[in-house]
Scaffold this active site. Structure first.
Site: not given
Ligand SMILES: [Zn+2]
Length: 219
Positions: A60, A204
């Site tokens: 993400d 991430h």
């Molecule tokens: Zn996010």
């Protein structure tokens, strides 16, 4: 280092463990099922086929300066993954979004500015979702099919707005909190310790220092 048999069998590499488990990347649920995935019990996500020996890696908040390193580790081990990107970051690093798409990695929608979608006015959804769709589609030639709401924050309005656009949504089931920089080993342990068939792992590649995430992938 903790050495679950999965890792041992895979030569101690998280990436290799993922290969051992990953049969396929997440199929686009829209094409598979008439009812959106978020109406399943694991709302708002969970289309990663429970019961199959599959974990899905997702990244993400990119693209960002760590995206090429994440991609190169994934490519080296042939591991599929899905990237949920923030529109304004796509606008800042269009070359990285294109790099992912050229390498065959799905790029999906994580809104334009990463707000809590459950609290924004209805009038802001086109800006958050549609503009991100257009930005990614214009760069990659492929429109995202899935929206991941930031902070895993969603309500019926959010789900309706996503469904109205013919899109699916996806949460995650394993959160190693790599964004909090807990240390490379903690990330590896959290992923390997919590992974199960059908798990969706959330990591991430954007939003801050991701060196620990990159290092964890190399294990
Ligand atoms: Zn996010």
């Amino acid at each position: 280092m903790r050495s679950p048999s999965l890792l041992r069998a895979a030569g101690g590499s998280l990436a290799l463990a993922a290969i051992a488990w990953l049969a396929t990347a997440i199929p686009p649920a829209a094409a598979q099922s008439p009812s959106p995935a978020f109406y399943t019990w694991q709302a708002p996500g969970g289309q990663a086929s429970y019961g199959q020996k599959v974990v899905a890696l997702t990244f993400d908040d990119g693209p960002g300066i760590y995206t090429p390193q994440v991609l190169s580790v994934l490519e080296r081990y042939g591991v599929p993954a899905t990237f949920f990107e923030i529109g304004e970051n796509v606008a800042s690093y269009p070359q990285y979004t294109q790099m992912l798409a050229r390498a065959g990695y799905p790029v999906e929608d994580h809104t334009w500015t990463h707000p809590d979608l459950a609290t924004i006015p209805l009038s802001e959804f086109p800006y958050q979702i549609d503009q991100t769709q257009r930005e990614i589609a214009s760069l990659t030639g492929i429109a995202p099919t899935c929206v991941r709401p930031p902070y895993n924050a969603w309500n019926q309005t959010v789900l309706d707005q996503i469904a109205e656009r013919g899109l699916t949504t996806m949460s995650y089931s394993v959160d190693p909190r790599d964004w909090s920089l807990p240390g490379t080993q903690a990330i590896v342990d959290a992923v390997v310790g919590a992974a199960f068939p059908g798990a969706v792992v959330d990591m991430h590649d954007g939003g801050g220092n991701r060196s620990e995430t990159v290092a964890a992938l190399r294990r």
